[in-house]
Design a protein around this motif. Structure first.
Motif, PDB file in Angstrom:
ATOM      1  N   TRP A  68       0.868  -1.187   0.000  1.00  0.00           N
ATOM      2  CA  TRP A  68       0.000   0.000   0.000  1.00  0.00           C
ATOM      3  C   TRP A  68       0.896   1.225   0.000  1.00  0.00           C
ATOM      4  N   ASN A  69       0.786   2.041  -1.032  1.00  0.00           N
ATOM      5  CA  ASN A  69       1.564   3.269  -1.153  1.00  0.00           C
ATOM      6  C   ASN A  69       0.776   4.377  -0.457  1.00  0.00           C
ATOM      7  N   ILE A  70       1.162   4.665   0.771  1.00  0.00           N
ATOM      8  CA  ILE A  70       0.390   5.593   1.600  1.00  0.00           C
ATOM      9  C   ILE A  70       0.371   7.001   1.010  1.00  0.00           C
ATOM     10  N   THR A  71       1.499   7.501   0.524  1.00  0.00           N
ATOM     11  CA  THR A  71       1.526   8.866  -0.010  1.00  0.00           C
ATOM     12  C   THR A  71       0.999   8.943  -1.436  1.00  0.00           C
ATOM     13  N   GLY A  72       1.158   7.856  -2.212  1.00  0.00           N
ATOM     14  CA  GLY A  72       0.701   7.861  -3.597  1.00  0.00           C
ATOM     15  C   GLY A  72      -0.748   7.478  -3.778  1.00  0.00           C
ATOM     16  N   GLY A  73      -1.338   6.849  -2.748  1.00  0.00           N
ATOM     17  CA  GLY A  73      -2.746   6.499  -2.810  1.00  0.00           C
ATOM     18  C   GLY A  73      -3.063   5.290  -3.671  1.00  0.00           C
ATOM     19  N   ASP A  74      -2.065   4.461  -3.964  1.00  0.00           N
ATOM     20  CA  ASP A  74      -2.345   3.266  -4.743  1.00  0.00           C
ATOM     21  C   ASP A  74      -1.839   2.042  -3.999  1.00  0.00           C
ATOM     22  N   ARG A  75      -2.147   0.884  -4.521  1.00  0.00           N
ATOM     23  CA  ARG A  75      -1.719  -0.371  -3.926  1.00  0.00           C
ATOM     24  C   ARG A  75      -1.560  -1.404  -5.026  1.00  0.00           C
ATOM     25  N   ASN A  76      -0.770  -2.411  -4.767  1.00  0.00           N
ATOM     26  CA  ASN A  76      -0.650  -3.502  -5.719  1.00  0.00           C
ATOM     27  C   ASN A  76      -0.325  -4.802  -5.000  1.00  0.00           C
ATOM     28  N   VAL A  77      -0.795  -5.888  -5.589  1.00  0.00           N
ATOM     29  CA  VAL A  77      -0.569  -7.220  -5.051  1.00  0.00           C
ATOM     30  C   VAL A  77       0.797  -7.698  -5.532  1.00  0.00           C
ATOM     31  N   LEU A  78       1.665  -8.061  -4.585  1.00  0.00           N
ATOM     32  CA  LEU A  78       2.990  -8.562  -4.934  1.00  0.00           C
ATOM     33  C   LEU A  78       2.957 -10.056  -5.204  1.00  0.00           C
ATOM     34  N   PHE A  79       2.183 -10.791  -4.422  1.00  0.00           N
ATOM     35  CA  PHE A  79       1.910 -12.190  -4.734  1.00  0.00           C
ATOM     36  C   PHE A  79       0.610 -12.614  -4.090  1.00  0.00           C
ATOM     37  N   ASP A  80      -0.004 -13.630  -4.683  1.00  0.00           N
ATOM     38  CA  ASP A  80      -1.253 -14.206  -4.202  1.00  0.00           C
ATOM     39  C   ASP A  80      -1.158 -15.696  -4.525  1.00  0.00           C
ATOM     40  N   LEU A  81      -0.877 -16.515  -3.515  1.00  0.00           N
ATOM     41  CA  LEU A  81      -0.553 -17.921  -3.716  1.00  0.00           C
ATOM     42  C   LEU A  81      -1.436 -18.814  -2.857  1.00  0.00           C
ATOM     43  N   PRO A  82      -1.614 -20.074  -3.273  1.00  0.00           N
ATOM     44  CA  PRO A  82      -2.329 -21.006  -2.396  1.00  0.00           C
ATOM     45  C   PRO A  82      -1.568 -21.182  -1.090  1.00  0.00           C
ATOM     46  N   ARG A  83      -2.280 -21.199   0.020  1.00  0.00           N
ATOM     47  CA  ARG A  83      -1.639 -21.398   1.320  1.00  0.00           C
ATOM     48  C   ARG A  83      -1.486 -22.894   1.534  1.00  0.00           C
ATOM     49  N   ILE A  84      -0.229 -23.318   1.693  1.00  0.00           N
ATOM     50  CA  ILE A  84       0.016 -24.745   1.850  1.00  0.00           C
ATOM     51  C   ILE A  84       0.042 -25.153   3.312  1.00  0.00           C
ATOM     52  N   GLY A  85      -0.007 -24.191   4.213  1.00  0.00           N
ATOM     53  CA  GLY A  85      -0.136 -24.508   5.630  1.00  0.00           C
ATOM     54  C   GLY A  85       1.139 -24.931   6.318  1.00  0.00           C
ATOM     55  N   ARG A  86       2.305 -24.653   5.740  1.00  0.00           N
ATOM     56  CA  ARG A  86       3.558 -25.060   6.357  1.00  0.00           C
ATOM     57  C   ARG A  86       4.097 -24.027   7.339  1.00  0.00           C
ATOM     58  N   LEU A  87       3.605 -22.803   7.297  1.00  0.00           N
ATOM     59  CA  LEU A  87       4.142 -21.753   8.160  1.00  0.00           C
ATOM     60  C   LEU A  87       3.136 -21.332   9.217  1.00  0.00           C
ATOM     61  N   ASP A  88       3.607 -21.225  10.431  1.00  0.00           N
ATOM     62  CA  ASP A  88       2.861 -20.637  11.537  1.00  0.00           C
ATOM     63  C   ASP A  88       3.637 -19.405  11.987  1.00  0.00           C
ATOM     64  N   ARG A  89       2.999 -18.580  12.783  1.00  0.00           N
ATOM     65  CA  ARG A  89       3.675 -17.410  13.368  1.00  0.00           C
ATOM     66  C   ARG A  89       4.427 -16.624  12.301  1.00  0.00           C
ATOM     67  N   PHE A  94      11.363  -8.742   4.647  1.00  0.00           N
ATOM     68  CA  PHE A  94      11.688 -10.083   5.107  1.00  0.00           C
ATOM     69  C   PHE A  94      10.420 -10.723   5.645  1.00  0.00           C
ATOM     70  N   LEU A  95      10.090 -11.882   5.085  1.00  0.00           N
ATOM     71  CA  LEU A  95       8.956 -12.676   5.510  1.00  0.00           C
ATOM     72  C   LEU A  95       9.518 -13.828   6.331  1.00  0.00           C
ATOM     73  N   THR A  96       9.102 -13.914   7.581  1.00  0.00           N
ATOM     74  CA  THR A  96       9.578 -14.989   8.449  1.00  0.00           C
ATOM     75  C   THR A  96       8.413 -15.880   8.833  1.00  0.00           C
ATOM     76  N   GLY A  97       8.735 -17.110   9.140  1.00  0.00           N
ATOM     77  CA  GLY A  97       7.687 -18.022   9.558  1.00  0.00           C
ATOM     78  C   GLY A  97       8.257 -19.214  10.288  1.00  0.00           C
ATOM     79  N   GLN A  98       7.456 -19.743  11.174  1.00  0.00           N
ATOM     80  CA  GLN A  98       7.833 -20.940  11.900  1.00  0.00           C
ATOM     81  C   GLN A  98       7.285 -22.136  11.127  1.00  0.00           C
ATOM     82  N   LEU A  99       8.194 -23.038  10.752  1.00  0.00           N
ATOM     83  CA  LEU A  99       7.797 -24.240  10.032  1.00  0.00           C
ATOM     84  C   LEU A  99       7.161 -25.228  10.986  1.00  0.00           C
ATOM     85  N   ARG A 100       6.143 -25.904  10.524  1.00  0.00           N
ATOM     86  CA  ARG A 100       5.550 -26.959  11.325  1.00  0.00           C
ATOM     87  C   ARG A 100       5.618 -28.256  10.533  1.00  0.00           C
ATOM     88  N   GLY A 101       5.410 -29.340  11.214  1.00  0.00           N
ATOM     89  CA  GLY A 101       5.421 -30.625  10.538  1.00  0.00           C
ATOM     90  C   GLY A 101       6.647 -31.444  10.875  1.00  0.00           C
TER      91      GLY A 101
END
Length: 194
Positions: A135-156, A168-175
């Motif tokens: 979301w570009n707060i000063t420019g007033g626009d937004r764009n989707v960087l990715f939209d993917l199926p959630r495979i459920g491997r990441l928590d937190r 940086f996207l961080t996540g706790q792996l489960r399984g």
């Protein structure tokens, strides 16, 4: 800055949030309605806090972004038009409103708010989808960087923006092999992942 509990915290400039200034204004005219499960990001250079999403008392999701001015002690709803995508893919539904917000981060240098949310797939037998929107707060626009199926491997899941503008996207792996993972995402000025 903590927006739950005692609502106090120290700002990078050394200022202190008044103990009840944020909570006292929620639900009053011109402010967000009561909600839980929202996420917040501090915009230190703007001396503001962005409140994203949340759940209503009846269980629905709010698809809203609100800005709280730390100096003005007032709320402003951030409104945007349609969501253009920089990804040429038919899998992306740019009209789907923000749903269950999983992580937020703010880029002080570019005034970009990054929101990672999970939304339902249009087809019942498909998995939910996970989407990162800039979301570009000063420019007033937004764009989707990715939209993917959630495979459920990441928590937190978490997001953070470096001084250089990398996300940086961080996540706790489960399984079978639990642990932590981090992905570095570089975003161009046009909003494309590089």
């Amino acid at each position: 800055v903590r927006l739950r509990g005692d609502h106090s915290g120290e700002l990078p400039s050394g200022g202190i949030l008044p103990q009840s200034s944020i909570l006292n204004s929620v639900g009053s005219p011109g402010s967000p309605t009561e909600r839980s499960d929202y996420l917040a990001a501090l915009a230190g250079s703007e001396r503001a806090v962005y409140m994203v999403g949340g759940s209503s008392p009846t269980g629905g999701n709010y698809s809203e972004i609100w800005r709280y001015g730390l100096d003005s002690h007032s709320w402003e709803q951030i409104r945007f038009g349609a969501i253009p995508s920089v990804i040429p893919s038919q899998d992306i539904d740019n009209g789907t409103p923000m749903a269950s917000v999983k992580a937020v981060a703010y880029d002080d240098q570019h005034h970009w708010l990054f929101v990672l949310d999970e939304h339902r797939a249009d087809v019942p037998f498909l998995k939910n989808r996970i989407r990162l929107t800039r979301w570009n707060i000063t420019g007033g626009d937004r764009n989707v960087l990715f939209d993917l199926p959630r495979i459920g491997r990441l928590d937190r899941i978490g997001l953070v923006v470096s001084e250089g503008g990398s996300v940086f996207l961080t996540g706790q792996l489960r399984g079978f092999l639990p642990g932590w993972i981090a992905y570095r995402l570089d975003v161009s000025a046009s909003g494309a992942l590089t």
